[in-house]
Design a protein around this motif. Structure first.
Motif, PDB file in Angstrom:
ATOM      1  N   LEU A   1      -2.630  -2.625   8.403  1.00 44.20           N
ATOM      2  CA  LEU A   1      -1.292  -3.425   8.762  1.00 44.20           C
ATOM      3  C   LEU A   1      -1.705  -4.352  10.089  1.00 44.20           C
ATOM      4  O   LEU A   1      -1.344  -5.274   9.892  1.00 44.20           O
ATOM      5  CB  LEU A   1      -0.499  -2.359   9.318  1.00 44.20           C
TER       6      LEU A   1
ATOM      7  N   GLY B   1       5.621  -2.993   8.119  1.00 42.72           N
ATOM      8  CA  GLY B   1       4.989  -1.817   8.584  1.00 42.72           C
ATOM      9  C   GLY B   1       6.029  -0.572   8.342  1.00 42.72           C
ATOM     10  O   GLY B   1       7.140  -0.736   8.347  1.00 42.72           O
TER      11      GLY B   1
ATOM     12  N   THR C   1       0.944  -1.268   0.064  1.00 39.66           N
ATOM     13  CA  THR C   1       0.012  -0.023   0.080  1.00 39.66           C
ATOM     14  C   THR C   1       0.655   1.378  -0.034  1.00 39.66           C
ATOM     15  O   THR C   1       1.920   1.107   0.645  1.00 39.66           O
ATOM     16  CB  THR C   1      -0.977   0.050   1.072  1.00 39.66           C
TER      17      THR C   1
ATOM     18  N   PRO D   1     -10.425   1.249   9.537  1.00 36.24           N
ATOM     19  CA  PRO D   1      -9.745   0.105   9.543  1.00 36.24           C
ATOM     20  C   PRO D   1      -8.084   0.175   9.683  1.00 36.24           C
ATOM     21  O   PRO D   1      -7.748   0.903   8.984  1.00 36.24           O
ATOM     22  CB  PRO D   1     -10.357  -0.721   8.723  1.00 36.24           C
TER      23      PRO D   1
HETATM   24  O1  C5P Z   1      -0.589   3.694  13.461  1.00 36.55           O
HETATM   25  P1  C5P Z   1       0.300   4.128  12.608  1.00 36.55           P
HETATM   26  O2  C5P Z   1      -0.643   5.079  11.387  1.00 36.55           O
HETATM   27  O3  C5P Z   1       1.370   5.133  12.963  1.00 36.55           O
HETATM   28  O4  C5P Z   1       1.060   3.193  11.732  1.00 36.55           O
HETATM   29  C1  C5P Z   1       1.537   3.149  10.681  1.00 36.55           C
HETATM   30  C2  C5P Z   1       1.557   2.031   9.841  1.00 36.55           C
HETATM   31  O5  C5P Z   1       0.357   1.521   9.862  1.00 36.55           O
HETATM   32  C3  C5P Z   1       2.022   2.261   8.630  1.00 36.55           C
HETATM   33  O6  C5P Z   1       2.560   0.887   7.981  1.00 36.55           O
HETATM   34  C4  C5P Z   1       0.437   2.175   7.789  1.00 36.55           C
HETATM   35  O7  C5P Z   1       0.615   1.997   6.601  1.00 36.55           O
HETATM   36  C5  C5P Z   1      -0.261   1.517   8.511  1.00 36.55           C
HETATM   37  N1  C5P Z   1      -1.735   1.799   8.795  1.00 36.55           N
HETATM   38  C6  C5P Z   1      -2.477   0.991   8.087  1.00 36.55           C
HETATM   39  N2  C5P Z   1      -3.956   1.335   8.410  1.00 36.55           N
HETATM   40  C7  C5P Z   1      -4.250   2.436   9.200  1.00 36.55           C
HETATM   41  C8  C5P Z   1      -3.162   3.073   9.724  1.00 36.55           C
HETATM   42  C9  C5P Z   1      -2.022   2.949   9.525  1.00 36.55           C
HETATM   43  O8  C5P Z   1      -2.344  -0.036   7.393  1.00 36.55           O
HETATM   44  N3  C5P Z   1      -5.481   2.663   9.334  1.00 36.55           N
END
Ligand code: C5P
Length: 409
Positions: free
Chosen positions: A308, A324, A194, A305
């Motif tokens: 990750l 991530g 993504t 949602p």
């Molecule tokens: O919690 P935070 O946004 O800091 O986490 C960052 C990581 O989580 C990144 O890898 C981001 O692509 C993923 N993420 C996700 N879906 C979300 C929020 C973050 O996949 N809703």
């Protein structure tokens, strides 16, 4: 460095100057070029420029007896691992699609036993013409590969598809071909990635978003593709050109990204590089919210949602490697490691996005810390393409390791 070489056929189009850049770009990547310049091509670039860059004789005329003595068109057509036609004019495509052989370029295309990559370049009407589209379909069904054309302003003053792909994109397509052909370390591996921001609509004209450019994610997709992986790139809205040779899925919102990601699984690896909006407006109205009525002073939000986390914690079908990203402003390492454990992913690529740090968000460089179950590694600041290359190599090493089978299995 590789031992790969291409035979470049430079057709007669204004984009021929980009083919000179292409020769240099390929040389930088260890790919040698030999070139044929069509008669029309000589109107745009000179054989001397071409031979200066390839370091080889530039072939121009089928009936030059010295050339035939030196290297005949049959031998020439088989002297490289891949033929690249750039610019592939409408005329060259038409000849190749119909097996016409009346000059060195078309004879070579008919005589070759090697795959051919075309980079079309022509006026938008010529590209859209039924005859060209027929020729395109014929060439594709004959097994030809294509890169571009891009859409944009054209030298003729019109706008639309027909611009030749940039040298860097053609070089990427060549590199990706060689990676696949030589069974690059990620050949046969499917990687879902993504990238970019998400746009969370508030009403038909407004949305909540963030500053993510998509540059790092797109660079990773290209680097994985260059190692031979089948890449599915799920991207939020960006202003940059996505890499060629990957399966591209465009989405707007976090929820759409979640659905697309789940649909793209199973995969050998999932990389969540997108800056997904954590929240979205609780309600999306189908009419523009009026500021006079105070509708914008108190926006209710609801949680999106977490893609990750969802993938990392899948009970069945979890990709063997989930990566991530963590953009942090303070105590980068500590927060990122906590995030890795909380989300349940295998690796986290952490970067400092505090105002004092160089701007990873939107910028061209990045300095990251790779956090794995074994510890953390701080990489020096480098261009995003280099970060991508290094990460792709690490991923290929990890996926090459034999899978651990638990005692219960
Ligand atoms: O919690 P935070 O946004 O800091 O986490 C960052 C990581 O989580 C990144 O890898 C981001 O692509 C993923 N993420 C996700 N879906 C979300 C929020 C973050 O996949 N809703």
């Amino acid at each position: 460095m590789t031992d790969n070489s291409i035979l470049l056929i430079i057709g007669g189009g204004i984009a021929a100057y980009k083919s000179l850049e292409l020769i240099r770009e390929l040389a930088r990547r260890g790919v040698k070029s030999r070139a044929i310049l069509t008669k029309a091509g000589t109107e745009f670039v000179t054989p001397l420029s071409v031979s200066s860059l390839t370091g080889e004789k530039c072939y121009t005329d089928l009936f030059d007896l010295t050339d035939e003595a030196e290297m005949g068109h049959i031998e020439l057509s088989r002297s490289a691992d891949l033929l690249v036609v750039a610019p592939a004019t409408a005329g060259l495509m038409a000849k190749a699609a119909n097996g016409l052989a009346n000059d060195l370029a078309s004879t070579t295309l008919l005589a070759t036993d090697k795959p051919v990559l075309y980079a079309p370049a022509m006026n938008v009407r010529m590209w859209e013409h039924a005859a060209t589209q027929r020729n395109l379909a014929t060439l594709k069904s004959d097994g030809a590969l294509f890169v571009g054309p891009d859409e944009g302003d054209m030298a003729c003053g019109e706008f639309g598809p027909g611009r030749m792909a940039e040298a860097i994109d053609i070089a990427d397509a060549v590199e990706a071909y060689f990676a696949k052909a030589s069974n690059g370390p990620l050949t046969g591996k499917r990687i879902v990635l993504t990238a970019g921001p998400t746009h969370e609509p508030l009403d038909p004209v407004r949305y909540i978003a963030n500053r993510s450019s998509g540059k790092q994610g797109y660079a990773i997709a290209a680097a994985l593709r260059n190692l031979g992986a089948d890449v599915v790139l799920i991207t939020g809205p960006t202003n940059i050109t996505p890499p060629k040779g990957v399966e591209l899925i465009r989405v707007q919102t976090a929820r759409e990204m979640m659905v697309a990601t789940e649909k793209a699984l199973p995969a050998d690896c999932a990389i969540c590089c997108a800056a997904v909006a954590d929240y979205r407006p609780a309600t999306e109205t189908d009419h523009k919210i009026k500021k006079e009525r105070g509708g914008l002073t108190n926006i209710q939000v609801t949680e999106n949602p977490d893609i990750l986390k969802t993938i990392s914690q899948m009970k069945a079908g979890r990709p063997p490697l989930v990566v991530g990203f963590a953009a942090e402003t303070d105590d980068v390492l500590c927060y990122a490691d906590v995030k890795r454990k909380r989300k349940g992913c295998d690796w986290i690529v952490a970067n400092d996005v505090s105002p004092g740090a160089h701007s990873a968000m939107g910028g061209d460089r990045n300095s990251v810390i790779l956090i794995t179950e074994k510890g953390d590694e701080a990489w020096p600041e480098m261009p995003k393409q280099e970060v991508a290359k290094r990460l792709a190599e690490r991923i290929s090493q990890q996926l090459a390791k034999p899978k651990l089978v638990s005692a219960a299995e």
